[in-house]
Design an enzyme around this catalytic site. Structure first.
Site, PDB file in Angstrom:
ATOM      1  CB  SER A  72     -44.026  -3.742 -15.838  1.00  0.00           C
ATOM      2  OG  SER A  72     -44.288  -4.904 -16.537  1.00  0.00           O
ATOM      3  CE  LYS A 124     -45.485  -1.605 -18.640  1.00  0.00           C
ATOM      4  NZ  LYS A 124     -43.520  -0.799 -19.021  1.00  0.00           N
ATOM      5  CE  LYS A 150     -42.896  -5.744 -19.953  1.00  0.00           C
ATOM      6  NZ  LYS A 150     -42.988  -4.508 -21.141  1.00  0.00           N
ATOM      7  CG  ASP A 201     -44.441  -1.927 -22.183  1.00  0.00           C
ATOM      8  OD1 ASP A 201     -44.422  -2.105 -24.074  1.00  0.00           O
ATOM      9  OD2 ASP A 201     -43.900  -2.085 -21.664  1.00  0.00           O
ATOM     10  CD  GLU A 244     -44.419   1.062 -21.762  1.00  0.00           C
ATOM     11  OE1 GLU A 244     -44.900   0.928 -21.286  1.00  0.00           O
ATOM     12  OE2 GLU A 244     -43.182   0.810 -22.172  1.00  0.00           O
ATOM     13  CG  ASP A 299     -40.296   2.241 -23.519  1.00  0.00           C
ATOM     14  OD1 ASP A 299     -39.121   2.061 -23.719  1.00  0.00           O
ATOM     15  OD2 ASP A 299     -39.808   0.539 -22.717  1.00  0.00           O
ATOM     16  CE  LYS A 344     -38.303   1.117 -19.648  1.00  0.00           C
ATOM     17  NZ  LYS A 344     -38.222  -0.243 -21.119  1.00  0.00           N
ATOM     18  N   GLY A 392     -38.588   1.023 -16.277  1.00  0.00           N
ATOM     19  CA  GLY A 392     -37.921   0.181 -15.520  1.00  0.00           C
ATOM     20  C   GLY A 392     -37.681  -0.562 -16.379  1.00  0.00           C
TER      21      GLY A 392
HETATM   22  O1  OSB Z   1     -40.094  -2.419 -21.655  1.00  0.00           O
HETATM   23  O2  OSB Z   1     -40.580  -1.168 -20.130  1.00  0.00           O
HETATM   24  C1  OSB Z   1     -40.393  -2.356 -20.490  1.00  0.00           C
HETATM   25  C2  OSB Z   1     -38.457  -4.619 -18.888  1.00  0.00           C
HETATM   26  C3  OSB Z   1     -37.345  -5.188 -19.317  1.00  0.00           C
HETATM   27  C4  OSB Z   1     -37.024  -4.590 -20.951  1.00  0.00           C
HETATM   28  C5  OSB Z   1     -38.302  -3.629 -20.909  1.00  0.00           C
HETATM   29  C6  OSB Z   1     -39.017  -3.424 -20.005  1.00  0.00           C
HETATM   30  C7  OSB Z   1     -39.228  -3.743 -19.110  1.00  0.00           C
HETATM   31  C8  OSB Z   1     -40.479  -3.337 -18.148  1.00  0.00           C
HETATM   32  C9  OSB Z   1     -39.764  -4.138 -16.637  1.00  0.00           C
HETATM   33  O3  OSB Z   1     -41.935  -3.495 -18.056  1.00  0.00           O
HETATM   34  C10 OSB Z   1     -40.117  -2.557 -15.803  1.00  0.00           C
HETATM   35  C11 OSB Z   1     -39.653  -2.667 -14.284  1.00  0.00           C
HETATM   36  O4  OSB Z   1     -40.531  -3.140 -13.257  1.00  0.00           O
HETATM   37  O5  OSB Z   1     -38.093  -2.743 -14.284  1.00  0.00           O
HETATM   38 MG    MG Z   2     -41.918  -0.313 -21.826  1.00  0.00          MG
END
Ligand code: OSB
Ligand code: MG
Length: 370
Positions: free
Chosen positions: A135, A161, A163, A188, A213, A238, A262, A290
Site C-alpha cells: 500500500s 495499491k 492511496k 484505496d 477500495e 474495508d 482486517k 494492514g
Molecule cells: O485503508 O488499508 C487502509 C493504513 C492505515 C489505515 C488504513 C489503511 C492503511 C493502509 C496501510 O492501507 C496498510 C499497511 O501497509 O499496513
Molecule cells: Mg483500506
C-alpha cells in the site's frame, strides 16, 4: 489457561517513511500491545487502532481505557483455554473491536503455544506462502510516487495499491499506467468520495484496476451497491465491514466484489474467520489488510492470510518497509517473487524482542487477578 495477569503497553515508534491517506499523514506510530499471562504462558496481541479517530472512531486513546477498565477486568481470573472463547467474556462492551481483538488474538497466540501448534494451523490455514502487495501512500510529488512504485516492483511485490483522494487520482493513474501498463494495480480512497462524484469515479474504469477500495462513506454499504452497478471496476469494502453480518449484507446487495479483512476492524480472529467463511460461501475473494502494524500484528495477519479464501495479495509486507528495527525476530521478509513463507514453529512463529519493547515503551499498566 487461568488468566493471572494482563499487561498493556504503549510504544512510540517512528516510521521509516511517512504514510499518507485521504484522512491524513502519519510519521510515527503509537503501538498498543497487550500480553495475557497464566500457567506459564504469555500470549501477545496488538491493538491496531490509529493515533487519531480518523480511519475509525476507535483510536489508541479510546482503546487504552476500554481495555484497562472494561475488557481486561472481564477476562482476569477467568479460565480461557481457547481464543474463540474470548468474545463471550467481552460481549457486554459494544463496539471497540480493535481493543477486543488485541486481547482475543493474544489468547489465540497463547493457545497455539500451549498446543505446540503453529498459529496459522490453529486458525485453519492451508497456504504455505502468502502473496504480498504493498500500500503506497499519497506522496509530495508524482515523481516521488513513481520512484516508490519502482522500488516496490523491484522488491518483487505482486500488487501495488495507491492511496487516492480528490486531486490525487486520475492524473496520478494516467502517469502510473503510462509507465507500467500491465502491473496489478488497485486504489484505496478511504471514503474520500460521495455518490455525487459517480461520474468522476467512472473515469477510474479506464485504468484496468483490480479494485477500488472503500470509495464512499465508512459506515455505508447500501450506496456502495448503487455505485457498484455504475462501475466496471470491482469495489472492495474495508471500513464498512465490521462483522460477518455486514459481509453477508454486502454480498446480498451487490455492494462489492472483494472484501478486505482486517482482524482488528472486525474484532478478532473469531469474527475474521466468520467474515472469511461468509465471503467464501458467496464467492467473494478476500485479502488481508494492514494497519501499519508492528511485528506482532504483522505475524498475526500472516497467520490469518493462510486461510483458503485469502486468494488475492494482501497489504502485509516486509517489516523493513515500516521499521528501522522490528520488535520480532526474525523480521518479516518477502521473497524475490513477492511471497512470505509461513513459519512452522509453534505459536506465531516469530520471537518477541521483549528487551527492545521495554526500551520503546512510554506507558505501561498491569492488571492482576485477586
Ligand atoms: O485503508 O488499508 C487502509 C493504513 C492505515 C489505515 C488504513 C489503511 C492503511 C493502509 C496501510 O492501507 C496498510 C499497511 O501497509 O499496513
Ligand atoms: Mg483500506
Amino acid at each position: 489457561m487461568k488468566i493471572e495477569a494482563i499487561t498493556v503497553r504503549e510504544l512510540q515508534v517512528p516510521l521509516v517513511h511517512f504514510f499518507e491517506t485521504s484522512f491524513g499523514r502519519t510519521y510515527s506510530r503509537q503501538i498498543l500491545l497487550v500480553t495475557v499471562e497464566g500457567e506459564g504462558l504469555r500470549g501477545w496481541g496488538e491493538c491496531v487502532a490509529g493515533e487519531n479517530p480518523y480511519y475509525s472512531s476507535e483510536w489508541i486513546d479510546s482503546a487504552w481505557p476500554t481495555i484497562t477498565r472494561y475488557l481486561a477486568p472481564a477476562l482476569i481470573g477467568k479460565t480461557v483455554t481457547q481464543g474463540r472463547e474470548a468474545p463471550a467474556f467481552m460481549e457486554k462492551v459494544r463496539g471497540h473491536r480493535m481493543a477486543k481483538a488485541a486481547l482475543e488474538n493474544a489468547l489465540w497466540d497463547a493457545e497455539a503455544q500451549a498446543k505446540q501448534q503453529p498459529l496459522w494451523k490453529l486458525l485453519g490455514g492451508t497456504r504455505r506462502e502468502v502473496p504480498c502487495g504493498v500500500s503506497i501512500g499519497i506522496q509530495d510529488s508524482h515523481e516521488q510516487l513513481i520512484d516508490k512504485i519502482a522500488t516496490e516492483l523491484a522488491a518483487g511485490y505482486r500488487r501495488i495499491k495507491l492511496k487516492v483522494k480528490p486531486g490525487w487520482d486520475i492524473d496520478v493513474l494516467e502517469k502510473v499506467r503510462a509507465r507500467w501498463a500491465g502491473i496489478t494495480l488497485s486504489v484505496d480512497a478511504n471514503s474520500a468520495y460521495t455518490l455525487d462524484e459517480t461520474e468522476h469515479l467512472r473515469n477510474f474504469d479506464q485504468f484496468n484496476l483490480l479494485m477500488i477500495e472503500q470509495p464512499l462513506w465508512n459506515d455505508e454499504i447500501h450506496y456502495h451497491a448503487r455505485l457498484q452497478k455504475m462501475l466496471r471496476t470491482a469495489i472492495c469494502l474495508d471500513e464498512s465491514i465490521e462483522h460477518a453480518r455486514d459481509a453477508a449484507f454486502a454480498a446480498e446487495s451487490g455492494a462489492c466484489r472483494i472484501i478486505n479483512i482486517k482482524v482488528g476492524r472486525v474484532g478478532g480472529f473469531s469474527e475474521a474467520k466468520k467474515v472469511h467463511d461468509v465471503c467464501q460461501a458467496n464467492k467473494i475473494p478476500v485479502w488481508c489488510g494492514g494497519m501499519l502494524e508492528s511485528g506482532i500484528g504483522r505475524a498475526h495477519n500472516l497467520a490469518l492470510s493462510t486461510l483458503e479464501n485469502f486468494s488475492l495479495p494482501g497489504d502485509v509486507s516486509a517489516s523493513k518497509r515500516y521499521w528501522k528495527e522490528d520488535i520480532i525476530e526474525p523480521e518479516v521478509e518477502v521473497s524475490r517473487d513477492g511471497f512470505i513463507a509461513v513459519r512452522d514453529e509453534p505459536g506465531r512463529g516469530y520471537r518477541v524482542r521483549e528487551d527492545l519493547i521495554e526500551k520503546l515503551t512510554v506507558k505501561k499498566g498491569v492488571l492482576r487477578a485477586g
